[in-house]
Design an enzyme around this catalytic site. Structure first.
Site: not given
Ligand code: NDP
Length: 281
Positions: A15, A17, A62, A66, A87, A102, A126, A128, A229
């Site tokens: 992290s 942070s 994190t 979360k 968060n 976020d 995405g 997630g 990032y």
């Molecule tokens: P989650 O695990 O909740 O969600 C991940 C998502 O990515 C899902 O929809 C997943 O799909 C999809 N995914 C993973 N691999 C692939 C792939 N190869 N092709 C297509 N889709 C894919 O993670 P988060 O949403 O919490 O976080 C996502 C990213 O965002 C993290 O890696 C983090 O680094 C970044 N982030 C950055 C922040 C910032 O402050 N800049 C803040 C929060 C997050 P499936 O369900 O099909 O696996």
């Protein structure tokens, strides 16, 4: 007495942070310290129960906590509840309250980068937690339409159904994960938000994802932000730039989500430039 802040996660060693917040405390001469707490999932209830006895002043949360922290708090702000992720935890009138910074952090980073969000047409890649936060943040910032696309179509459809009530005036839609459909959506898009974890360390799925996204269909002025990032220049950003589009990395969102938490805890402006320098170091 030194005030203690921190972040709950597992693992937590990566992290950035602590560096960001400790630099901010030093800059403002605040007697406080921000500590990374490695809390395994089964210990999360104990960690939350310890916040008051240990007099922890504020926390970030994190992965993987979360969502799991939500039922452990006294109250959760409506947007964080809709997103399904907290968060940041702060104290208010004796209660432990959860919020999601976020969502507004992304909007602030985009506005700072000169991206117009009012009436914007956005594509979010995405479904997630980060995608959910993006949709709510962009809707709050005035986006007109937000198209959501995920490799599992059902997840994009679920996100749209669940978040439309929280999105207010913004019209949400799910786009099938198929090149022609993505290209039609991109042609009407001002901003693409890459919110999957595929580009984290440019892992095995990153190249395939970058090739799946029809950046050449975007209007000339469109921008692409990758929330990931690490690395700052992901394969998705490289592909967007190769198609002549503007790329924005995820460090600005990291900075602003931290700054909003800082402001909530301390009731004063966060020293953005030293925090940014700490993240970039
Ligand atoms: P989650 O695990 O909740 O969600 C991940 C998502 O990515 C899902 O929809 C997943 O799909 C999809 N995914 C993973 N691999 C692939 C792939 N190869 N092709 C297509 N889709 C894919 O993670 P988060 O949403 O919490 O976080 C996502 C990213 O965002 C993290 O890696 C983090 O680094 C970044 N982030 C950055 C922040 C910032 O402050 N800049 C803040 C929060 C997050 P499936 O369900 O099909 O696996």
């Amino acid at each position: 007495m030194t005030d203690i802040y921190g972040i709950l996660g597992h693992p937590i060693g990566h992290s950035r942070s602590p560096a960001m917040h400790n630099r901010a405390f030093a800059e403002l001469g605040i007697d406080a310290m921000y500590v990374p707490f490695a809390v395994p999932p089964e210990r999360l209830p104990q960690a939350v129960a310890a916040i008051r006895p240990l007099a922890l002043c504020g926390l970030n949360v994190t992965l993987p906590h979360k969502s799991a922290i939500i039922p452990l708090l006294d109250r959760v702000e409506p947007d964080a509840l809709a997103i399904g992720a907290v968060n940041t935890v702060y104290h208010e009138a004796g209660q432990l309250v959860g919020m999601n910074t976020d969502a507004p952090g992304l909007s602030r980073a985009l506005v700072e980068a000169g991206v117009q969000l009012t009436a914007a047409n956005v594509s979010v890649v995405g479904a997630g937690g980060a995608a959910r936060a993006s949709v709510v943040g962009l809707a709050r910032a005035g986006a007109a339409r937000i198209a959501v696309m995920a490799r599992r179509n059902a997840e994009a459809e679920r996100l749209v159904k669940e978040l439309q009530p929280a999105a207010g005036q913004a019209v949400l839609s799910a786009v099938p994960w198929e090149y022609g459909a993505l290209a039609r959506a991109f042609a009407a898009t001002n901003l693409v938000v890459q919110a999957t974890s595929a580009t984290l360390d440019d892992g095995p799925g990153a190249a395939e994802l970058a090739a799946s996204l029809p950046f050449t269909s975007l209007p000339a002025q469109a921008a692409v932000i990758d929330l990931v990032y690490r690395p700052r220049e992901t394969l998705v950003l490289k592909a967007a730039r190769a198609a002549g589009k503007r790329g924005i990395d995820g460090l600005g969102m990291l900075l602003h989500q931290g700054a909003i938490a800082f402001e909530k805890w301390l009731g004063r402006r966060a020293p953005l430039e030293v925090m940014r320098a700490a993240l970039e170091a």
